[in-house]
Motif scaffolding. Structure first.
Motif, PDB file in Angstrom:
ATOM      1  N   VAL A  44       5.337   6.731  -4.506  1.00  0.00           N
ATOM      2  CA  VAL A  44       4.013   7.019  -3.942  1.00  0.00           C
ATOM      3  C   VAL A  44       2.930   6.611  -4.940  1.00  0.00           C
ATOM      4  CG1 VAL A  44       4.876   8.914  -2.523  1.00  0.00           C
ATOM      5  CG2 VAL A  44       3.961   9.400  -4.796  1.00  0.00           C
ATOM      6  N   GLY A  45       1.742   6.309  -4.414  1.00  0.00           N
ATOM      7  CA  GLY A  45       0.636   5.903  -5.261  1.00  0.00           C
ATOM      8  C   GLY A  45       0.149   7.022  -6.159  1.00  0.00           C
ATOM      9  N   ALA A  46      -0.238   6.662  -7.372  1.00  0.00           N
ATOM     10  CA  ALA A  46      -0.716   7.638  -8.353  1.00  0.00           C
ATOM     11  C   ALA A  46      -1.778   6.995  -9.232  1.00  0.00           C
ATOM     12  CB  ALA A  46       0.437   8.148  -9.204  1.00  0.00           C
ATOM     13  N   ILE A  47      -2.624   7.816  -9.792  1.00  0.00           N
ATOM     14  CA  ILE A  47      -3.684   7.327 -10.671  1.00  0.00           C
ATOM     15  C   ILE A  47      -3.078   6.769 -11.949  1.00  0.00           C
ATOM     16  CG2 ILE A  47      -5.642   8.047 -12.089  1.00  0.00           C
ATOM     17  CD1 ILE A  47      -6.389   9.992  -9.897  1.00  0.00           C
ATOM     18  N   GLY A  48      -3.511   5.564 -12.328  1.00  0.00           N
ATOM     19  CA  GLY A  48      -2.988   4.906 -13.513  1.00  0.00           C
ATOM     20  C   GLY A  48      -3.914   5.056 -14.703  1.00  0.00           C
ATOM     21  N   LEU A 108       0.818  -1.206   0.000  1.00  0.00           N
ATOM     22  CA  LEU A 108       0.000   0.000   0.000  1.00  0.00           C
ATOM     23  C   LEU A 108       0.853   1.257   0.000  1.00  0.00           C
ATOM     24  CD1 LEU A 108      -2.747  -1.098   2.535  1.00  0.00           C
ATOM     25  CD2 LEU A 108      -2.792  -1.151   0.057  1.00  0.00           C
ATOM     26  N   LEU A 109       2.000   1.231   0.633  1.00  0.00           N
ATOM     27  CA  LEU A 109       2.856   2.419   0.659  1.00  0.00           C
ATOM     28  C   LEU A 109       4.270   1.967   0.407  1.00  0.00           C
ATOM     29  CD1 LEU A 109       3.479   5.378   1.203  1.00  0.00           C
ATOM     30  CD2 LEU A 109       3.618   4.852   3.623  1.00  0.00           C
ATOM     31  N   LYS A 112      10.046  16.113  -0.203  1.00  0.00           N
ATOM     32  CA  LYS A 112       9.807  14.745   0.282  1.00  0.00           C
ATOM     33  C   LYS A 112       8.778  14.747   1.417  1.00  0.00           C
ATOM     34  CE  LYS A 112      14.510  12.998  -0.515  1.00  0.00           C
ATOM     35  NZ  LYS A 112      15.729  12.547   0.194  1.00  0.00           N
ATOM     36  N   ASP A 113       8.977  15.645   2.355  1.00  0.00           N
ATOM     37  CA  ASP A 113       8.051  15.716   3.492  1.00  0.00           C
ATOM     38  C   ASP A 113       6.631  16.008   3.016  1.00  0.00           C
ATOM     39  OD1 ASP A 113      10.131  15.224   5.196  1.00  0.00           O
ATOM     40  OD2 ASP A 113      10.409  17.329   5.790  1.00  0.00           O
ATOM     41  N   TRP A 114       6.532  16.876   2.013  1.00  0.00           N
ATOM     42  CA  TRP A 114       5.212  17.223   1.484  1.00  0.00           C
ATOM     43  C   TRP A 114       4.558  16.017   0.816  1.00  0.00           C
ATOM     44  CZ3 TRP A 114       3.344  17.431  -3.606  1.00  0.00           C
ATOM     45  CH2 TRP A 114       2.101  18.067  -3.761  1.00  0.00           C
ATOM     46  N   LEU A 115       5.341  15.262   0.042  1.00  0.00           N
ATOM     47  CA  LEU A 115       4.807  14.055  -0.592  1.00  0.00           C
ATOM     48  C   LEU A 115       4.284  13.066   0.440  1.00  0.00           C
ATOM     49  CD1 LEU A 115       7.450  13.264  -3.397  1.00  0.00           C
ATOM     50  CD2 LEU A 115       5.091  14.006  -3.751  1.00  0.00           C
ATOM     51  N   LEU A 116       5.098  12.803   1.464  1.00  0.00           N
ATOM     52  CA  LEU A 116       4.724  11.815   2.466  1.00  0.00           C
ATOM     53  C   LEU A 116       3.577  12.291   3.343  1.00  0.00           C
ATOM     54  CD1 LEU A 116       8.263  10.577   3.538  1.00  0.00           C
ATOM     55  CD2 LEU A 116       6.700   9.580   1.875  1.00  0.00           C
ATOM     56  N   LEU A 117       3.467  13.583   3.545  1.00  0.00           N
ATOM     57  CA  LEU A 117       2.379  14.130   4.337  1.00  0.00           C
ATOM     58  C   LEU A 117       1.040  13.975   3.615  1.00  0.00           C
ATOM     59  CD1 LEU A 117       1.354  15.770   6.785  1.00  0.00           C
ATOM     60  CD2 LEU A 117       1.817  17.837   5.437  1.00  0.00           C
ATOM     61  N   ASN A 118       1.027  14.156   2.305  1.00  0.00           N
ATOM     62  CA  ASN A 118      -0.218  14.143   1.542  1.00  0.00           C
ATOM     63  C   ASN A 118      -0.629  12.752   1.065  1.00  0.00           C
ATOM     64  OD1 ASN A 118      -1.400  17.017   0.869  1.00  0.00           O
ATOM     65  ND2 ASN A 118       0.841  17.220   0.891  1.00  0.00           N
ATOM     66  N   TYR A 119       0.363  11.903   0.798  1.00  0.00           N
ATOM     67  CA  TYR A 119       0.028  10.607   0.208  1.00  0.00           C
ATOM     68  C   TYR A 119      -0.629   9.674   1.216  1.00  0.00           C
ATOM     69  CZ  TYR A 119       0.402   5.802  -1.215  1.00  0.00           C
ATOM     70  OH  TYR A 119       0.106   4.499  -1.480  1.00  0.00           O
ATOM     71  N   LEU A 141       5.041   4.353 -13.034  1.00  0.00           N
ATOM     72  CA  LEU A 141       4.910   2.909 -12.959  1.00  0.00           C
ATOM     73  C   LEU A 141       3.415   2.567 -12.899  1.00  0.00           C
ATOM     74  CD1 LEU A 141       7.757   2.215 -10.379  1.00  0.00           C
ATOM     75  CD2 LEU A 141       7.884   2.189 -12.883  1.00  0.00           C
ATOM     76  N   TYR A 142       3.079   1.322 -12.559  1.00  0.00           N
ATOM     77  CA  TYR A 142       1.676   0.905 -12.506  1.00  0.00           C
ATOM     78  C   TYR A 142       1.032   1.455 -11.248  1.00  0.00           C
ATOM     79  CZ  TYR A 142      -2.481  -1.993 -12.730  1.00  0.00           C
ATOM     80  OH  TYR A 142      -3.780  -2.437 -12.791  1.00  0.00           O
ATOM     81  N   TRP A 143       0.160   2.484 -11.405  1.00  0.00           N
ATOM     82  CA  TRP A 143      -0.529   3.125 -10.297  1.00  0.00           C
ATOM     83  C   TRP A 143       0.453   3.573  -9.215  1.00  0.00           C
ATOM     84  CZ3 TRP A 143      -5.732   4.371  -9.885  1.00  0.00           C
ATOM     85  CH2 TRP A 143      -6.524   3.953 -10.975  1.00  0.00           C
ATOM     86  N   GLN A 144       1.604   4.102  -9.687  1.00  0.00           N
ATOM     87  CA  GLN A 144       2.639   4.550  -8.766  1.00  0.00           C
ATOM     88  C   GLN A 144       3.595   5.471  -9.536  1.00  0.00           C
ATOM     89  OE1 GLN A 144       5.258   1.462  -7.615  1.00  0.00           O
ATOM     90  NE2 GLN A 144       6.155   2.574  -5.912  1.00  0.00           N
ATOM     91  N   ILE A 145       4.169   6.420  -8.821  1.00  0.00           N
ATOM     92  CA  ILE A 145       5.223   7.263  -9.388  1.00  0.00           C
ATOM     93  C   ILE A 145       6.466   7.113  -8.520  1.00  0.00           C
ATOM     94  CG2 ILE A 145       5.973   9.612  -9.869  1.00  0.00           C
ATOM     95  CD1 ILE A 145       3.103  10.300 -10.543  1.00  0.00           C
ATOM     96  N   GLU A 146       7.580   6.869  -9.181  1.00  0.00           N
ATOM     97  CA  GLU A 146       8.863   6.759  -8.478  1.00  0.00           C
ATOM     98  C   GLU A 146       9.658   8.045  -8.692  1.00  0.00           C
ATOM     99  OE1 GLU A 146      11.392   2.948  -8.098  1.00  0.00           O
ATOM    100  OE2 GLU A 146      12.316   4.103  -9.723  1.00  0.00           O
TER     101      GLU A 146
END
Length: 581
Positions: free
Chosen positions: A108-112, A21-22, A47-54, A92-97
């Motif tokens: 983090v997860g992203a719309i695919g 999931l994460l 980075k902190d912003w990404l992890l705070l929102n995801y 990536l598949y429903w994810q961004i690296e």
């Protein structure tokens, strides 16, 4: 069955890219960072912003590069940009690296762009206007299906959002059309209703091989509210089997190839469909799975006319007296869990007999409907020959809605419980289908008009809304529905329903019958009209202001070879239905 619909290659892809999931991978490479403190601070803040929102409920909805900056937007609308010199990314598949200049990586997860959705190739033999599907979702959220209307969005049948938990999810679409193709849209959303993915499929009715044993014609004469689709649950008496839902635009949208059906067709709070046949109680899911097949003790005979589902596998049933040669004058509370009768109500003890209206020593009450009033745990019973009786749990008469003249020979105690109306209104002329809206404190019934005023001259039927003041044994008529259409006169069966939007649905269900009333001992007459009318049942719906909003007409006849071939027996009763689950 449906788990085979998703290919092994797709599952492998899902496992390798999604099942955690994460995914936060931070790889620190020896040698440190060559950027200055300000760049390092910007990377840390991003980075902190990404992890705070995801979270699973808040994926990245958009990412792009413009004017030398990487811009990220989450489903919540939160957005931030950072210099592309400091970060690169890979979809990536429903994810961004994200790969940062300090040699760290975060996923983090992203719309695919794709989602594995498969519809079953196997038909649903008992519910041919439904179809199973599966969808493998990467994160928890909601799935919604839409069986799209042939003539626009006004005909859409839309499911409630169904919760999914980041795995293979299986469900069923309802509301397919009987003929031609139906466009079905599957939507994957987050818990806040943000649509992450949507795809439309066409399902063709030529794929159906399950028969629909009903040649039904539906004509919509008037529909003043076409953008508010309603569904109506019913069975037509010309077919021994088959329960269905028709939408307010006149199309068949659900069908259950049921076992034999007599009475009491209704939808439960569990979304299942319930009915009775002979001495059996049937309950089926909307998907056509049998939930209950209950047989009551033989001594009570057939379950006739009605059933009330009290939940917890307990049912109120209209049955026959177990020890007398009478019928339709007994009620039981049956507990299917213990296979036992919990309570009996012998109407011979609580309701006086009369022969003034429709004399019959055996079928003297003819209980054709039952309702439960949870406010005082009482029963409301519609006796075609007598009127409407409200009785207590201990089988004591609380009040009687009838013509006082009908019980002029009854005891003074009984007469004192007959409801009085200051205008002399009588609304119990062979009435059917007593209903109670506890929240609004009003009652509904269908006044058939059989032998109105003990004559055969005022031939009209109507729905009636009324209120009761139990403190002084009075009632008042609030509204009547349809009495201005005498051509819809229905001497037997028929019914009335209401919904939480304030609509009232009146079923004139026996237009093809004649049944002339001559006297209290001669009230049967010729059964069928000759010639038969163009339709055997008509639904009229009225809005909360009492205005007619819908006029639907139904025609179906007994099959060829039947002793009643060519006759239209109409529809016993109609209830509002729901396919949204």
């Amino acid at each position: 069955m449906l788990s085979t619909l998703v290919s092994e290659s797709t599952n492998s892809k899902m496992i390798s890219h999604v099942k955690s999931l994460l995914l936060i991978i931070m790889i620190f490479v020896l040698g440190g960072c060559s950027h200055g403190d300000s760049d390092s601070q910007k990377i840390t803040e991003f980075k902190d912003w990404l992890l705070l929102n995801y979270s699973e409920d808040n994926l990245v909805s958009s990412i792009g590069v413009e004017n030398g900056k990487v811009s990220v937007i989450f489903e919540s609308g939160e957005s931030l940009s950072v210099s592309e010199d400091l970060v690169s990314f890979e979809n990536l598949y429903w994810q961004i690296e994200f790969k940062f200049a300090d040699n760290t990586i975060i996923g983090v997860g992203a719309i695919g762009e794709e989602l594995p959705i498969q519809f079953s190739n196997e038909e649903m033999s008992l519910t041919p206007l439904s179809r199973e599907f599966s969808v493998d979702v990467p994160y928890k959220g909601l799935i919604r299906w839409v069986a799209m209307g042939k003539f626009g969005a006004d005909g859409d049948v839309v499911s409630k959002p169904l919760t999914v938990n980041g795995s293979l999810y299986e469900s069923t679409v309802h509301g397919l059309y009987q003929y031609g193709s139906t466009s079905v849209r599957i939507e994957y959303m987050n818990v806040n209703g943000y649509v992450r993915y949507s795809k439309t499929f066409d399902i063709n009715s030529q794929d159906y091989s399950a028969s629909i044993d009903l040649d039904l014609e539906v004509i919509v004469v008037e529909n003043k509210n076409p953008n508010n689709l309603r569904l109506f649950l019913m069975r037509h008496r010309a077919a021994e089997t088959g329960i269905f839902m028709v939408d307010s635009l006149g199309s068949l949208r659900w069908y259950l190839k049921s076992p034999a059906v007599d009475y009491g067709v209704q939808q439960t709070d569990r979304d299942s469909v319930l009915w009775v046949w002979s001495n059996k109680i049937y309950e089926y899911s909307l998907e056509g799975d049998e939930i209950e097949n209950i047989t009551i003790p033989d001594e009570y005979g057939r379950i006739h006319h009605d059933i009330v589902d009290l939940g917890d596998r307990k049912f109120l049933l209209t049955v026959n007296h177990p020890n007398k040669e009478t019928n339709e004058d007994f009620v039981i509370l049956y507990d299917a869990a213990t296979e036992s009768v919990v309570t009996e109500w012998d109407l011979n003890e609580s309701i006086a007999k009369t022969s003034y209206f429709m004399a019959d020593d055996v079928d003297w009450f003819h209980n054709n409907a039952i309702a439960f009033d949870s406010r005082d745990n009482s029963l409301l019973l519609s006796g075609q020959r007598s009127g409407v009786a409200k009785i207590s749990q201990s089988n004591e008469l609380i009040w009687m809605l009838t013509d006082p003249e009908r019980f002029r020979d009854a005891s003074s105690e009984f007469q004192g419980k007959i409801l009085f109306n200051q205008f002399g209104d009588i609304i119990t002329w062979g009435q059917h289908d007593i209903r109670v809206d506890e929240e609004a404190d009003v009652y509904y019934l269908f006044d058939n008009g059989r032998g109105r005023n003990y004559r055969n001259t005022e031939l009209f039927s109507r729905g009636v809304e009324f209120v009761v003041d139990e403190s002084n044994y009075t009632f008042d008529v609030i509204n009547t529905f349809g009495e201005e259409y005498p051509e819809l006169h229905s001497p037997i069966i028929s019914g009335i329903d209401y919904n939480n939007e304030g609509f009232v649905l009146v079923n004139f269900g026996s237009i093809g019958y004649e049944m002339e009333y001559v006297s209290s001992t001669d009230w049967r007459g010729d059964i069928w009209k000759d010639p038969q009318p163009d339709h055997g049942a008509v639904l009229l719906e009225y809005d909360s202001t009492g205005d007619l909003t819908l006029d639907m007409r139904f025609s179906a006849t007994y099959p060829e070879g039947s002793s009643r071939e060519g006759k239209d027996p109409g529809i016993y009763r109609v209830r509002y239905g729901d396919l949204s689950q």
